[in-house]
Design an enzyme around this catalytic site. Sequence first.
Site, PDB file in Angstrom:
ATOM      1  N   LEU A  64       0.835  -1.203   0.000  1.00 33.98           N
ATOM      2  CA  LEU A  64       0.000   0.000   0.000  1.00 33.98           C
ATOM      3  C   LEU A  64       0.871   1.255   0.000  1.00 33.98           C
ATOM      4  O   LEU A  64       0.849   2.044   0.956  1.00 33.98           O
ATOM      5  CB  LEU A  64      -0.918   0.019   1.228  1.00 33.98           C
ATOM      6  CG  LEU A  64      -1.819  -1.196   1.446  1.00 33.98           C
ATOM      7  CD1 LEU A  64      -2.576  -1.070   2.756  1.00 33.98           C
ATOM      8  CD2 LEU A  64      -2.772  -1.355   0.287  1.00 33.98           C
ATOM      9  N   PRO A  65       1.651   1.455  -1.060  1.00 31.54           N
ATOM     10  CA  PRO A  65       2.462   2.676  -1.100  1.00 31.54           C
ATOM     11  C   PRO A  65       1.560   3.910  -1.139  1.00 31.54           C
ATOM     12  O   PRO A  65       0.494   3.877  -1.753  1.00 31.54           O
ATOM     13  CB  PRO A  65       3.273   2.528  -2.392  1.00 31.54           C
ATOM     14  CG  PRO A  65       2.617   1.460  -3.179  1.00 31.54           C
ATOM     15  CD  PRO A  65       1.799   0.637  -2.243  1.00 31.54           C
ATOM     16  N   HIS A  66       1.980   4.960  -0.465  1.00 36.19           N
ATOM     17  CA  HIS A  66       1.168   6.169  -0.422  1.00 36.19           C
ATOM     18  C   HIS A  66       2.056   7.396  -0.261  1.00 36.19           C
ATOM     19  O   HIS A  66       3.179   7.284   0.230  1.00 36.19           O
ATOM     20  CB  HIS A  66       0.126   6.101   0.702  1.00 36.19           C
ATOM     21  CG  HIS A  66       0.686   5.743   2.025  1.00 36.19           C
ATOM     22  ND1 HIS A  66       0.971   4.442   2.396  1.00 36.19           N
ATOM     23  CD2 HIS A  66       1.032   6.502   3.081  1.00 36.19           C
ATOM     24  CE1 HIS A  66       1.460   4.425   3.629  1.00 36.19           C
ATOM     25  NE2 HIS A  66       1.511   5.657   4.062  1.00 36.19           N
ATOM     26  N   ALA A  67       1.540   8.522  -0.708  1.00 33.94           N
ATOM     27  CA  ALA A  67       2.314   9.754  -0.649  1.00 33.94           C
ATOM     28  C   ALA A  67       1.384  10.958  -0.679  1.00 33.94           C
ATOM     29  O   ALA A  67       0.242  10.856  -1.114  1.00 33.94           O
ATOM     30  CB  ALA A  67       3.267   9.809  -1.841  1.00 33.94           C
TER      31      ALA A  67
END
Length: 154
Positions: A64-67
């Site tokens: 769950l990469p997030h930015a």
Amino acid sequence: MNFLKLLKPEAVKVIGAASSKKRLMHDLADLAEAAYGISAPAAVEALMERESLGPTGVGQGVALPHARIPELSDVVGVFILLDKPINFESVDRQPVDVVFGLFAPEDAGVEHLKALALVSRTLREASVCAKLRANPDAATLYTILTEGESVAIA
């Protein structure tokens, strides 16, 4: 927060293989640019910066990469299913093939957390991930993701 608000059909993609975690971040950013107009270079930089704080591979083949992206006004998502899992430095050390990327405005606060919780809760369900892995078609994947939520509400 719901998947229909978070994810566009054109933000879902199946990729044969990513050569590395960094290449996957570029794929996520390119998809975000195509679907939402987010600058791909800015998205890659933000994803890699967040990843440097700790891996976003949550286990069971899911990441769950997030930015945070300053020019965004809403939290948005992109989804990639990989035909060939890759090493993602996940908490359980298992390779990743189900990837949901989240991009949030700088000041999203609670909305970002709600979106992350929704995606995390949904992709923790083994039955949802099994359906996703068994249907390598972008339109079907979108339906599974948006349907899964309405089933959870019912």
